[in-house]
Design an enzyme around this catalytic site. Structure first.
Site, PDB file in Angstrom:
ATOM      1  N   LYS A  22      23.400  47.729   2.258  1.00  0.00           N
ATOM      2  CA  LYS A  22      23.556  47.647   3.724  1.00  0.00           C
ATOM      3  C   LYS A  22      24.519  46.524   4.096  1.00  0.00           C
ATOM      4  CE  LYS A  22      20.343  45.323   6.231  1.00  0.00           C
ATOM      5  NZ  LYS A  22      20.853  44.244   7.094  1.00  0.00           N
ATOM      6  N   ASN A  23      24.284  45.350   3.534  1.00  0.00           N
ATOM      7  CA  ASN A  23      25.047  44.182   3.970  1.00  0.00           C
ATOM      8  C   ASN A  23      26.477  44.153   3.431  1.00  0.00           C
ATOM      9  OD1 ASN A  23      22.928  43.416   5.521  1.00  0.00           O
ATOM     10  ND2 ASN A  23      22.177  41.819   4.139  1.00  0.00           N
ATOM     11  N   CYS A 117      17.317  35.612  16.911  1.00  0.00           N
ATOM     12  CA  CYS A 117      16.402  36.703  16.567  1.00  0.00           C
ATOM     13  C   CYS A 117      15.162  36.088  15.947  1.00  0.00           C
ATOM     14  CB  CYS A 117      17.067  37.697  15.626  1.00  0.00           C
ATOM     15  SG  CYS A 117      17.448  37.018  14.039  1.00  0.00           S
ATOM     16  N   ARG A 122      20.523  31.471  14.833  1.00  0.00           N
ATOM     17  CA  ARG A 122      21.697  32.191  14.358  1.00  0.00           C
ATOM     18  C   ARG A 122      22.920  32.071  15.266  1.00  0.00           C
ATOM     19  NH1 ARG A 122      19.837  37.765  11.770  1.00  0.00           N
ATOM     20  NH2 ARG A 122      21.608  37.350  10.430  1.00  0.00           N
ATOM     21  N   ASP A 305      16.731  36.746   1.684  1.00  0.00           N
ATOM     22  CA  ASP A 305      16.243  38.083   2.035  1.00  0.00           C
ATOM     23  C   ASP A 305      15.117  38.557   1.106  1.00  0.00           C
ATOM     24  OD1 ASP A 305      18.004  38.163   4.125  1.00  0.00           O
ATOM     25  OD2 ASP A 305      19.490  39.415   3.113  1.00  0.00           O
ATOM     26  N   ARG A 397      15.457  49.480   9.322  1.00  0.00           N
ATOM     27  CA  ARG A 397      16.801  48.883   9.440  1.00  0.00           C
ATOM     28  C   ARG A 397      17.379  48.598   8.064  1.00  0.00           C
ATOM     29  NH1 ARG A 397      17.450  43.954  13.475  1.00  0.00           N
ATOM     30  NH2 ARG A 397      19.556  44.224  12.676  1.00  0.00           N
TER      31      ARG A 397
HETATM   32  C1  EPZ Z   1      23.815  37.651   6.322  1.00  0.00           C
HETATM   33  O1  EPZ Z   1      23.555  37.211   7.650  1.00  0.00           O
HETATM   34  C2  EPZ Z   1      22.935  38.857   6.122  1.00  0.00           C
HETATM   35  N1  EPZ Z   1      23.287  39.874   7.090  1.00  0.00           N
HETATM   36  C3  EPZ Z   1      21.471  38.454   6.247  1.00  0.00           C
HETATM   37  O2  EPZ Z   1      20.680  39.582   5.946  1.00  0.00           O
HETATM   38  C4  EPZ Z   1      21.168  37.356   5.220  1.00  0.00           C
HETATM   39  O3  EPZ Z   1      19.835  36.919   5.400  1.00  0.00           O
HETATM   40  C5  EPZ Z   1      22.136  36.193   5.414  1.00  0.00           C
HETATM   41  O4  EPZ Z   1      23.506  36.662   5.345  1.00  0.00           O
HETATM   42  C6  EPZ Z   1      21.969  35.095   4.369  1.00  0.00           C
HETATM   43  O5  EPZ Z   1      22.125  35.619   3.089  1.00  0.00           O
HETATM   44  C7  EPZ Z   1      24.323  40.664   6.886  1.00  0.00           C
HETATM   45  O6  EPZ Z   1      25.031  40.586   5.881  1.00  0.00           O
HETATM   46  C8  EPZ Z   1      24.601  41.718   7.909  1.00  0.00           C
HETATM   47  P1  EPZ Z   1      24.764  33.432   7.547  1.00  0.00           P
HETATM   48  P2  EPZ Z   1      24.493  36.149   8.344  1.00  0.00           P
HETATM   49  O7  EPZ Z   1      25.902  33.410   8.489  1.00  0.00           O
HETATM   50  O8  EPZ Z   1      25.893  36.444   7.962  1.00  0.00           O
HETATM   51  C9  EPZ Z   1      23.538  29.564  10.089  1.00  0.00           C
HETATM   52  C10 EPZ Z   1      18.895  41.045   6.210  1.00  0.00           C
HETATM   53  O9  EPZ Z   1      17.655  40.876   6.185  1.00  0.00           O
HETATM   54  N2  EPZ Z   1      24.832  29.772  10.788  1.00  0.00           N
HETATM   55  O10 EPZ Z   1      25.035  33.141   6.103  1.00  0.00           O
HETATM   56  O11 EPZ Z   1      24.146  36.114   9.781  1.00  0.00           O
HETATM   57  C11 EPZ Z   1      22.551  30.666  10.476  1.00  0.00           C
HETATM   58  O12 EPZ Z   1      21.930  30.374  11.711  1.00  0.00           O
HETATM   59  C12 EPZ Z   1      19.782  40.068   6.943  1.00  0.00           C
HETATM   60  O13 EPZ Z   1      19.474  42.012   5.677  1.00  0.00           O
HETATM   61  C13 EPZ Z   1      25.260  28.819  11.700  1.00  0.00           C
HETATM   62  O14 EPZ Z   1      24.616  27.793  11.914  1.00  0.00           O
HETATM   63  O15 EPZ Z   1      23.998  34.835   7.639  1.00  0.00           O
HETATM   64  C14 EPZ Z   1      21.619  30.687   9.306  1.00  0.00           C
HETATM   65  O16 EPZ Z   1      20.643  29.697   9.438  1.00  0.00           O
HETATM   66  C15 EPZ Z   1      19.002  39.083   7.751  1.00  0.00           C
HETATM   67  N3  EPZ Z   1      26.446  29.043  12.367  1.00  0.00           N
HETATM   68  C16 EPZ Z   1      22.538  30.331   8.120  1.00  0.00           C
HETATM   69  O17 EPZ Z   1      23.698  29.724   8.694  1.00  0.00           O
HETATM   70  C17 EPZ Z   1      27.212  30.150  12.138  1.00  0.00           C
HETATM   71  O18 EPZ Z   1      28.282  30.291  12.753  1.00  0.00           O
HETATM   72  C18 EPZ Z   1      22.966  31.534   7.279  1.00  0.00           C
HETATM   73  O19 EPZ Z   1      23.629  32.469   8.081  1.00  0.00           O
HETATM   74  C19 EPZ Z   1      26.758  31.120  11.184  1.00  0.00           C
HETATM   75  C20 EPZ Z   1      25.559  30.893  10.532  1.00  0.00           C
END
Ligand code: EPZ
Length: 418
Positions: A22-23, A117, A122, A305, A397
């Site tokens: 998915k991701n 969320c 996020r 995850d 999802r």
């Molecule tokens: C991706 O989300 C995945 N989603 C998530 O999977 C996964 O949990 C996550 O990466 C971590 O591995 C998709 O690929 C669609 P991040 P993403 O940006 O890209 C903070 C699932 O269950 N952050 O690496 O949103 C954020 O708040 C989902 O399939 C900032 O502070 O993850 C979080 O605490 C859920 N500022 C951390 O970094 C930003 O601009 C990691 O987020 C971006 C992120």
């Protein structure tokens, strides 16, 4: 609304085929916005709700999407729009990734700011800082962000945290910008490598994906491509943990062992036997696991995850173990549901302390996000008695036909309309 009813305590046996990731599929499909030529993406988990939302996003921006089995063909008809609808972004945060390709191609884009969320706030500040480094100006306007850059320029950006989404977002935009863009402290997840391969097929040159330094040399005009998405390592890990918790011997067909090293190491330490071969993994487990501590971390660390399903397994460990969540602020909502099944879990901030018990007992429980839902599945399969999971749409999802796959492995699970 659907519910899943599980009569737990039956070992899992046989084999299950894993879906495409998915991701990985989400950003790759969104990256088709970088070209007007047709793209064909194979091994897409088309039944997932998030994929359906992605198709609607692409259509709302002016693409046509045709689905045949797990193959998705994206074509252009006329010019693309540069405004993503809030109604779609609020359903799926990853929709925000459409901004980068559109900004790079058209110099202006308007996207709703995605809200927080269940698992955390996020924010998207890392994405925005990245675009600023490439010369974009940002204007906030009643819940939307307008990004403008008549000509985005190649640049150098160092992330304060290796955000998966921000890395993908910058890579996509940079693919349409001539010159070398360098991303430092980039995320190293396998999904980033898959996106890099796809961008390469569109005509960009990407080096270093899978390391903390990625260099993208873009082209103003990119062309169409054919690509097959990598297997879903999180679906695979969830089924591995389900097989370990329910006991038995389960083979996961189409799995990629290289993407799951941290999980495999921890599962072996807890007593599971895992055999790996090219394109499949077999998990065997009897009895209760040994208590083993994990702390989530960006790849190649233990994936956030899989924290929830891991915690569900540890509920029946032969002792006390610790689970530390370092990626999201609020990813222990499943603990309260697991307690309803008899689990002993104390959560303080980013840590959960689990005192294992002989067996969980079935109960009515509720999913709060995709992976919390996965934890409830793992717990329900291992528990004695009947578990009824509501808010199954969270599970849908991230897991295609989960009850069909689990039934094929010997589980007693069915979906009912409540
Ligand atoms: C991706 O989300 C995945 N989603 C998530 O999977 C996964 O949990 C996550 O990466 C971590 O591995 C998709 O690929 C669609 P991040 P993403 O940006 O890209 C903070 C699932 O269950 N952050 O690496 O949103 C954020 O708040 C989902 O399939 C900032 O502070 O993850 C979080 O605490 C859920 N500022 C951390 O970094 C930003 O601009 C990691 O987020 C971006 C992120």
């Amino acid at each position: 609304m659907d519910q899943l009813i599980i009569d737990g305590g039956r070992p899992l046996r046989g084999s299950v085929r894993m879906s495409g990731s998915k991701n990985a599929a989400l950003p790759i499909l969104i990256a088709t916005l970088l070209t007007d030529e047709p793209c064909t993406v194979d091994n897409v988990p088309v039944l997932l709700r998030d994929l359906r939302t992605t198709f609607r996003l692409l259509e709302s921006l002016g693409k046509s999407v045709e689905i045949s089995g797990s193959q998705v063909r994206v074509t252009a008809h006329g010019s693309l729009k540069t405004q993503a609808p809030y109604e779609i972004v609020k359903q799926m945060r990853a929709s925000v990734l459409a901004a980068g390709p559109l900004l790079a191609r058209f110099g202006l884009v308007r996207v709703p700011i995605p809200g927080g969320c269940a698992i955390g706030l996020r924010p998207i500040d890392i994405h925005l800082k990245g675009f600023a480094a490439l010369g974009a100006r940002e204007i906030a306007d009643s819940g939307d962000i307008i990004l403008s850059a008549p000509r985005l320029r190649a640049g150098r950006v160092r992330f304060k945290f290796p955000s998966v989404g921000a890395t993908e977002h910058l890579m996509m935009a940079a693919a349409a910008v001539p010159g070398a863009t360098v991303i430092e402290n980039a995320a190293r997840e396998p999904e980033i490598e898959d996106l890099a391969v796809f961008l390469g097929r569109l005509g960009a040159k990407v080096r270093g994906a899978g390391t903390a330094r990625i260099e993208v040399r873009g082209e103003r005009t990119l062309h169409g491509a054919v690509h097959a998405v990598i297997p879903d390592r999180i679906e695979t890990g969830t089924f591995m943990l389900a097989a370990a918790a329910a006991t038995g011997r389960l083979t996961l067909l189409g799995a990629e062992p290289r993407h799951l090293k941290a999980v495999t190491a921890k599962m072996r330490a807890a007593g599971a036997k895992i055999d790996e071969s090219a394109g499949s993994m077999t998990v065997s487990m009897s009895g209760r696991p040994r208590p083993v501590a994990i702390a989530t971390a960006p790849h190649p660390g233990f994936p956030t995850d899989l924290q929830a399903p891991w915690l569900a397994w540890m509920c029946r460990a032969s002792g006390r173990s610790r689970v530390t969540e370092t990626v999201f602020e609020n990813r222990f909502l499943h603990a309260a549901e697991l307690r309803r099944m008899g689990a002993h879990i104390a959560v303080t901030g980013s840590e959960a302390l689990v005192s294992g018990i002989e067996r969980l007992s079935g109960a009515p429980i509720m999913a709060s996000d995709i992976r919390a839902g996965a934890a409830l599945l793992v717990a329900g399969l291992a528990a004695g008695g009947r578990t009824t999971i509501s808010r199954v749409y969270h599970i849908d999802r991230g897991y295609e036909r989960v009850e069909v796959k689990l039934r094929g492995a010997g589980a007693r699970i069915r979906r009912v309309k409540a």
